[in-house]
Motif scaffolding. Sequence first.
Motif, short mmCIF file in Angstrom:
data_model
loop_
_atom_site.label_atom_id
_atom_site.label_comp_id
_atom_site.label_asym_id
_atom_site.label_seq_id
_atom_site.Cartn_x
_atom_site.Cartn_y
_atom_site.Cartn_z
N SER A 12 0.83 -1.20 0.00
CA SER A 12 0.00 0.00 0.00
C SER A 12 0.86 1.25 0.00
O SER A 12 1.85 1.34 0.74
N ASP A 14 -0.65 4.27 0.51
CA ASP A 14 -1.40 5.22 1.34
C ASP A 14 -0.89 5.10 2.77
O ASP A 14 -1.06 4.07 3.42
N GLN A 17 -3.60 4.33 5.29
CA GLN A 17 -4.06 2.95 5.18
C GLN A 17 -3.04 1.99 5.76
O GLN A 17 -3.40 1.02 6.42
N GLY A 254 -7.80 -5.23 -2.18
CA GLY A 254 -7.48 -4.03 -1.40
C GLY A 254 -7.53 -4.23 0.09
O GLY A 254 -6.95 -3.46 0.84
N THR A 257 -9.75 -0.91 3.76
CA THR A 257 -9.62 0.33 3.00
C THR A 257 -10.11 1.52 3.81
O THR A 257 -10.93 1.38 4.73
N GLU A 259 -11.86 5.24 3.32
CA GLU A 259 -12.63 6.07 2.40
C GLU A 259 -12.93 7.40 3.07
O GLU A 259 -13.56 7.44 4.13
N TRP A 276 -14.13 -3.07 5.37
CA TRP A 276 -13.46 -4.30 4.99
C TRP A 276 -14.52 -5.29 4.51
O TRP A 276 -15.43 -5.64 5.26
#
Length: 296
Positions: A12, A14, A17, A254, A257, A259, A276
């Motif tokens: 990842s 991010d 994340q 993924g 995650t 959001e 998730w």
Amino acid sequence: MALTLTEGAKLSNDVLQQGVIETVIKDSPVLQRLPFIEIVGNGLTYNRENAAASAAFYSVGDTWAESTPTFTQVTASLTILGGDADIDNYIARTRNNVQDIEAAVVELKAKAVQQQFDDTFINGDTDADSKAFNGLAELCAAGQTVSMGVNGAKLTLDKLDELVDLVRGGKPEMLLMSRRSRRTLNSLARAAGSGVVEHDRDEFGRMVAYYDGVPIGVSDYIADDQTQGTARDTSVIYALQFGEGAVAGLTAPGGVTIERVGALETKDATRVRVKWYVSMALFNELKLAKLTGVQA
């Protein structure tokens, strides 16, 4: 290919994340080792092996008997696990020099997601909650259960060995138990004085106990007040293997995650959603066993 969340976090980009995934796995011995299979769609239909094929010796001219393994077709549907975290704009702007408020709030939400998963991994029952998935207690077959007795009894090393032997195709990769059961096992090991329980550091630098080479995981979601016969204070110990042919997690691409929902209309805050799409599967009944009736 199945990846643990630890390995998935490395892929990842991010930062937030990555921090969420690290939070999810650091306090969960299950999530530290459980591999996850990424699936496209809302579920996975697979064949669970029930009985292996047999073979025999034959004389010349004998009639050969056909034998094939038996399977049960099972469908594991992805469930939606998660929660929203609101970050107050006033606090974020006036106190952000102390710590990253967004990261702190999301971390707490990620911890709640981890705790809910760990609970469901053990106690999940779709009859009680159709939105969840079945956990170890529901997935473990009757033939893979050994008991301490009709009314339970104190743990013994002989019974623990019997539990380990129920898992076929190699040793279990984890013994999952309550804190009380771990204390009992430590007491038994000290009394035996044979070094049956050893300690070593795991990949996170934490000391982990091993029983006969099998890592011991502790779950706060294995109750010590279960009923067996007349006893009301029993617990359960699970022995399991991980992998695509054993116990594995299922996840949408993924994994966990983050959001960013954005600014809220009714209050001065922004919302972040931790979600998730997740479930679990048992591909072979012989890879999971449990010991019931364990008393203090």
